[in-house]
Design a protein around this motif. Structure first.
Motif, PDB file in Angstrom:
ATOM      1  N   PRO A   1     -24.592  70.026  45.876  1.00 46.05           N
ATOM      2  CA  PRO A   1     -24.687  69.636  44.464  1.00 46.05           C
ATOM      3  C   PRO A   1     -23.219  68.820  44.095  1.00 46.05           C
ATOM      4  O   PRO A   1     -22.391  69.207  44.849  1.00 46.05           O
ATOM      5  CB  PRO A   1     -24.895  70.911  43.942  1.00 46.05           C
ATOM      6  CG  PRO A   1     -24.461  72.054  44.888  1.00 46.05           C
ATOM      7  CD  PRO A   1     -24.623  71.466  46.144  1.00 46.05           C
TER       8      PRO A   1
ATOM      9  N   TYR B   1     -26.432  74.298  39.716  1.00 44.84           N
ATOM     10  CA  TYR B   1     -26.677  73.303  40.531  1.00 44.84           C
ATOM     11  C   TYR B   1     -26.517  73.752  42.016  1.00 44.84           C
ATOM     12  O   TYR B   1     -25.903  74.660  42.241  1.00 44.84           O
ATOM     13  CB  TYR B   1     -25.473  72.305  40.451  1.00 44.84           C
ATOM     14  CG  TYR B   1     -25.215  71.761  39.172  1.00 44.84           C
ATOM     15  CD1 TYR B   1     -25.992  70.437  38.947  1.00 44.84           C
ATOM     16  CD2 TYR B   1     -24.425  72.349  38.496  1.00 44.84           C
ATOM     17  CE1 TYR B   1     -25.541  69.776  37.616  1.00 44.84           C
ATOM     18  CE2 TYR B   1     -24.072  71.380  36.950  1.00 44.84           C
ATOM     19  CZ  TYR B   1     -24.714  70.200  36.722  1.00 44.84           C
ATOM     20  OH  TYR B   1     -24.435  69.684  35.580  1.00 44.84           O
TER      21      TYR B   1
ATOM     22  N   ASP C   1     -28.985  66.375  41.516  1.00 39.83           N
ATOM     23  CA  ASP C   1     -28.976  67.552  42.015  1.00 39.83           C
ATOM     24  C   ASP C   1     -30.337  68.360  41.749  1.00 39.83           C
ATOM     25  O   ASP C   1     -30.983  68.287  40.874  1.00 39.83           O
ATOM     26  CB  ASP C   1     -27.874  68.351  41.453  1.00 39.83           C
ATOM     27  CG  ASP C   1     -26.299  67.900  41.987  1.00 39.83           C
ATOM     28  OD1 ASP C   1     -26.366  67.219  42.903  1.00 39.83           O
ATOM     29  OD2 ASP C   1     -25.471  68.219  40.918  1.00 39.83           O
TER      30      ASP C   1
ATOM     31  N   ILE D   1     -31.625  71.670  40.105  1.00 46.91           N
ATOM     32  CA  ILE D   1     -31.019  72.255  39.105  1.00 46.91           C
ATOM     33  C   ILE D   1     -31.744  73.328  38.398  1.00 46.91           C
ATOM     34  O   ILE D   1     -33.078  73.280  38.437  1.00 46.91           O
ATOM     35  CB  ILE D   1     -30.572  71.278  38.149  1.00 46.91           C
ATOM     36  CG1 ILE D   1     -31.547  70.617  37.459  1.00 46.91           C
ATOM     37  CG2 ILE D   1     -29.515  70.369  38.552  1.00 46.91           C
ATOM     38  CD1 ILE D   1     -31.311  69.663  36.161  1.00 46.91           C
TER      39      ILE D   1
ATOM     40  N   PRO E   1     -26.847  66.230  36.953  1.00 45.44           N
ATOM     41  CA  PRO E   1     -28.254  66.652  36.974  1.00 45.44           C
ATOM     42  C   PRO E   1     -29.307  65.822  37.491  1.00 45.44           C
ATOM     43  O   PRO E   1     -30.335  66.207  38.068  1.00 45.44           O
ATOM     44  CB  PRO E   1     -28.320  66.657  35.369  1.00 45.44           C
ATOM     45  CG  PRO E   1     -27.243  67.036  34.881  1.00 45.44           C
ATOM     46  CD  PRO E   1     -26.332  66.536  35.486  1.00 45.44           C
TER      47      PRO E   1
ATOM     48  N   LYS F   1     -22.857  67.911  40.627  1.00 49.81           N
ATOM     49  CA  LYS F   1     -22.971  68.331  39.111  1.00 49.81           C
ATOM     50  C   LYS F   1     -23.460  67.096  38.326  1.00 49.81           C
ATOM     51  O   LYS F   1     -22.682  66.703  37.383  1.00 49.81           O
ATOM     52  CB  LYS F   1     -21.364  68.718  38.614  1.00 49.81           C
ATOM     53  CG  LYS F   1     -20.888  70.095  39.061  1.00 49.81           C
ATOM     54  CD  LYS F   1     -19.718  70.529  38.708  1.00 49.81           C
ATOM     55  CE  LYS F   1     -19.586  70.779  37.024  1.00 49.81           C
ATOM     56  NZ  LYS F   1     -18.367  71.425  36.524  1.00 49.81           N
TER      57      LYS F   1
ATOM     58  N   ILE G   1     -26.277  76.030  33.169  1.00 45.11           N
ATOM     59  CA  ILE G   1     -26.708  75.205  34.242  1.00 45.11           C
ATOM     60  C   ILE G   1     -26.313  75.487  35.608  1.00 45.11           C
ATOM     61  O   ILE G   1     -25.299  75.953  35.845  1.00 45.11           O
ATOM     62  CB  ILE G   1     -26.582  73.700  34.106  1.00 45.11           C
ATOM     63  CG1 ILE G   1     -27.342  72.992  35.005  1.00 45.11           C
ATOM     64  CG2 ILE G   1     -25.125  73.262  33.949  1.00 45.11           C
ATOM     65  CD1 ILE G   1     -27.464  71.373  34.846  1.00 45.11           C
TER      66      ILE G   1
ATOM     67  N   PHE H   1     -31.671  75.063  34.614  1.00 47.46           N
ATOM     68  CA  PHE H   1     -30.765  75.225  33.404  1.00 47.46           C
ATOM     69  C   PHE H   1     -31.838  75.836  32.354  1.00 47.46           C
ATOM     70  O   PHE H   1     -32.963  76.275  32.332  1.00 47.46           O
ATOM     71  CB  PHE H   1     -30.480  73.700  32.918  1.00 47.46           C
ATOM     72  CG  PHE H   1     -31.736  72.885  32.721  1.00 47.46           C
ATOM     73  CD1 PHE H   1     -32.063  72.387  31.427  1.00 47.46           C
ATOM     74  CD2 PHE H   1     -32.235  72.260  34.012  1.00 47.46           C
ATOM     75  CE1 PHE H   1     -33.168  71.623  31.337  1.00 47.46           C
ATOM     76  CE2 PHE H   1     -33.397  71.362  33.570  1.00 47.46           C
ATOM     77  CZ  PHE H   1     -33.746  71.042  32.522  1.00 47.46           C
TER      78      PHE H   1
END
Length: 200
Positions: free
Chosen positions: A137, A193, A144, A146, A141, A139, A191, A148
């Motif tokens: 990841p 990752y 990656d 994810i 979105p 960071k 979130i 959330f």
């Protein structure tokens, strides 16, 4: 609850790679999400106490489309596990559709003691498979894998949309990483990752 990106990690038989929410209820648990690989840790044909209310959304369905790294928008789905106030049954809500429930009688305990969000892999006797989208990841979105908008509801049915009493965990930091962001600049709440190339 969680909103989770739909990814397609590369796996070989008998490996699997998954992303899921795991709800611990005493000695029992409920787990749901997606799994890549033909030799899965979950038997989607085994009823194990779950009762379907939607025949058009069977367990074990192929989820399409999936995220392509750097594409916009990210492909994701909302998954909720919640306890019915009236009868104590545990319901599975997938993409705004209530599709199944586990009867309260299936569990010795009436409340959850722990919840986990994240990825999980199995590799047997070979180098480990990819997790998430197969990348560490960064960071971002759109780049990656994810999870959330993670949310919990306590015993008084009070909603916690920030869930700030969490800790990150990875039992193999050479092949996989996890990054948690409580105060993301993106409007997605809490979130997570996660992912990595594995191959260790």
């Amino acid at each position: 609850m969680m909103i989770i990106s739909l990814n397609d990690p590369k796996v070989k038989l008998p490996q699997y790679s998954s992303a899921r929410i795991h709800l611990q209820i005493g000695d029992d648990f409920i787990q749901t999400g997606w799994v890549a690989g033909n030799n899965q840790c979950y038997n989607s044909m085994c009823q194990a106490g779950i009762i379907s209310v939607r025949s058009d959304l069977p367990l074990g369905s192929v989820l399409e489309p999936v995220c392509v790294r750097g594409s916009s928008p990210s492909i994701s789905v909302t998954i909720r596990l919640f306890k019915d106030k009236a009868n104590g049954n545990w319901w599975l809500d997938y993409g705004q559709n209530i599709i199944r429930f586990w009867p309260a009688s299936r569990f010795k305990q009436s409340y959850a003691t722990n919840v986990e969000w994240g990825g999980e892999v199995y590799s047997a006797n070979m180098p480990s498979p990819q997790m998430g989208n197969g990348y560490f990841p960064s960071k971002k979105p759109l780049d990656d894998a994810i999870i959330f908008n993670i949310t919990t509801i306590d015993e008084k049915y009070k909603i916690d949309e920030w869930v700030n009493n969490t800790e990150t965990f990875s039992d193999n930091s050479r092949g996989y990483k996890v990054i948690e962001d409580l105060h993301s600049e993106f409007p997605v709440g809490h979130i997570i990752y996660f992912g990595g190339p594995g191959n260790i």
